[in-house]
Design a protein around this motif. Sequence first.
Motif, short mmCIF file in Angstrom:
data_model
loop_
_atom_site.label_atom_id
_atom_site.label_comp_id
_atom_site.label_asym_id
_atom_site.label_seq_id
_atom_site.Cartn_x
_atom_site.Cartn_y
_atom_site.Cartn_z
N UNK A 34 0.86 -1.20 0.00
CA UNK A 34 0.00 0.00 0.00
C UNK A 34 0.89 1.24 0.00
N UNK A 35 0.48 2.27 -0.78
CA UNK A 35 1.29 3.49 -0.86
C UNK A 35 0.64 4.61 -0.05
N UNK A 36 1.46 5.43 0.58
CA UNK A 36 0.92 6.52 1.39
C UNK A 36 0.53 7.71 0.51
N UNK A 37 -0.66 8.26 0.74
CA UNK A 37 -1.05 9.53 0.11
C UNK A 37 -1.41 10.50 1.22
N UNK A 40 -3.54 16.65 1.92
CA UNK A 40 -3.24 17.98 1.36
C UNK A 40 -2.95 17.94 -0.15
N UNK A 41 -2.69 16.73 -0.70
CA UNK A 41 -2.37 16.63 -2.13
C UNK A 41 -3.61 16.35 -2.96
N UNK A 42 -3.48 16.57 -4.29
CA UNK A 42 -4.55 16.16 -5.21
C UNK A 42 -4.38 14.67 -5.48
N UNK A 43 -5.52 13.95 -5.54
CA UNK A 43 -5.43 12.51 -5.75
C UNK A 43 -5.74 12.11 -7.19
N UNK A 44 -6.16 13.07 -8.02
CA UNK A 44 -6.66 12.69 -9.34
C UNK A 44 -5.58 12.00 -10.18
N UNK A 45 -4.33 12.39 -9.96
CA UNK A 45 -3.26 11.74 -10.74
C UNK A 45 -2.64 10.56 -9.99
N UNK A 46 -2.62 10.65 -8.65
CA UNK A 46 -1.89 9.61 -7.89
C UNK A 46 -2.73 8.35 -7.66
N UNK A 47 -4.06 8.46 -7.62
CA UNK A 47 -4.88 7.28 -7.32
C UNK A 47 -5.46 6.68 -8.60
N UNK A 48 -5.21 5.40 -8.82
CA UNK A 48 -5.69 4.78 -10.05
C UNK A 48 -6.32 3.42 -9.76
N UNK A 49 -7.32 3.02 -10.54
CA UNK A 49 -7.91 1.69 -10.37
C UNK A 49 -6.84 0.61 -10.41
N UNK A 50 -7.01 -0.40 -9.56
CA UNK A 50 -6.06 -1.51 -9.52
C UNK A 50 -4.95 -1.31 -8.51
N UNK A 68 -10.77 -1.20 -7.15
CA UNK A 68 -10.97 -2.28 -8.12
C UNK A 68 -10.62 -1.82 -9.53
N UNK A 69 -10.14 -2.75 -10.34
CA UNK A 69 -9.77 -2.40 -11.72
C UNK A 69 -10.98 -1.93 -12.51
N UNK A 70 -12.19 -2.42 -12.14
CA UNK A 70 -13.40 -2.06 -12.88
C UNK A 70 -14.17 -0.91 -12.22
N UNK A 71 -13.51 -0.24 -11.32
CA UNK A 71 -14.15 0.90 -10.64
C UNK A 71 -14.47 2.02 -11.62
N UNK A 315 -12.87 10.18 -3.39
CA UNK A 315 -12.66 8.95 -4.16
C UNK A 315 -13.82 8.64 -5.09
N UNK A 316 -15.03 9.10 -4.71
CA UNK A 316 -16.20 8.74 -5.52
C UNK A 316 -16.11 9.27 -6.95
N UNK A 317 -15.29 10.31 -7.17
CA UNK A 317 -15.16 10.86 -8.54
C UNK A 317 -13.83 10.50 -9.21
N UNK A 318 -13.04 9.66 -8.52
CA UNK A 318 -11.76 9.25 -9.12
C UNK A 318 -12.02 8.60 -10.48
#
Length: 481
Positions: A34-37, A40-50, A68-71, A315-318
């Motif tokens: 698991x990676x730490x986020x 204070x940061x934006x997650x749109x680029x750092x958080x990805x399905x899978x 999930x990969x199908x999120x 996360x709901x809009x990732x």
Amino acid sequence: MASFNDELLSYIDSSPSPFHTVASTKKLLEKAGFKEIKEKDSWSKSCAPGDKYYLTRNSSTIVAFAIGKKWTSGNAFSIVGAHTDSPCLRIKPVSIKEESGYLQVGVETYGYAMWHTWFDRDLGVAGRVMVRSKDGSIGQKLVHIDRPIFRIPTLAIHLDPHAKSFSFNTETQLLPIAGLVDDPSTEELGADKKEGESEPLKLATERHHPSFIKLLAEELAVRPEEIVDFELLLYDVQKACLGGLRKEFIFASRLDNLVMSYTAIQGLIRSVDGKDALEEESSIRMVALFDDEEVGSRTAQGADSNVLLAILRRLSVISSGDLEDLFTAFDRSMSRSFLLSADMAHAIHPNYGEKHESKHAPRINKGVVVKLNANARYATNSPGVALLQEVARADINNDSNSESAVPLQLFVVRNDSNCGSTIGPLLSALLGIRTVDLGNPQLSMHSVRETCGSKDVEYALLLFLRFFQKFSKVAAGILEE
Ligand SMILES: [Zn+2]
């Protein structure tokens, strides 16, 4: 599973404070990739399905999740919530005290404990210390002095032979001793007084025993004057262990709620083990461990704050490119999601059997307890019981852990008894999420030394594992409105 019990024992021993619970949990998550986020940061680029992540707030609440990969935005979350804190004694902001030749330390009661169990125990100290570094910045260091420093002595029976029951004043008689006044290190008292005159608050060395500050400084490899402040608590140094003729019990401090914190995290970690684990998953699997449950959860990092709401909303809009999603994704997600509020339950006591209603009397090592209450002290309702039964069933092909179902037990409190509560009702109301309250049965809840079942640890772990693995398949079929 025996190794999980051993690992649970060392998780408990290395987690004397909520800060340490978060640190022990981080270690397990890091090991599992698991990676730490950061909030204070934006997650749109750092958080990805899978992929899988965790974040902390106040270093005492931790939230871990795997996407999930199908999120896609608006999909469901499967969440297990528990808490990192336990009732304890916390050192007061001004703790320095002396009486009859003893060094004493002022303490504040945290939570609703059976304080009489804290007498005559060997108490260590743990927590976080704010330290000023050479460049003037102030950072945090965790400290865990794992040896008996403090003690709250009982009064000898000879001096109070007619006492019928043990009663005491929590301000004046629950006061630990830390040493004797004629300790040579106390001569340092006042050494910093001159400097202190220009400070808004008295220095730490004046507010607390200098010999105690010296010990802390040695432990942290800093100078005493670099210690700005701290949040420290006392705990019982006796190690967690297996007990009983056939090792059927666990005897330890803080079983409420480290057993649930540990099994929830292990359930999540095991559910994402293997590179295809998230391939077919359309939900986000999450564990949230909150601080401050024992004092009502109404803090910046407690369950009754925006912490989980804010994380779920983001996360709901990732991975959404659709503008409309920004407005509706969170609510769509919540209507599909599910929360297991995991907190320890009361097992029937052999010497006080009448305290349980006979049809709802959970037994140790007979499975996870589902808690219900008509007056909504617990959030469980029928759709939740139905979902949990589907989850507990062993009918999934990829479940290689066991062929058998995870046994469940039902609990309602007697009508003539008080009922505790959990983070379940408040999170279900805050988020509008379907919720089940459950937990492993234990004895002596909120004692300094509690008892639970070693077999039940395996049951809880397996239940959480199956919850994460099966959720997307079974939840959609149960009263989704
Ligand atoms: Zn609890």
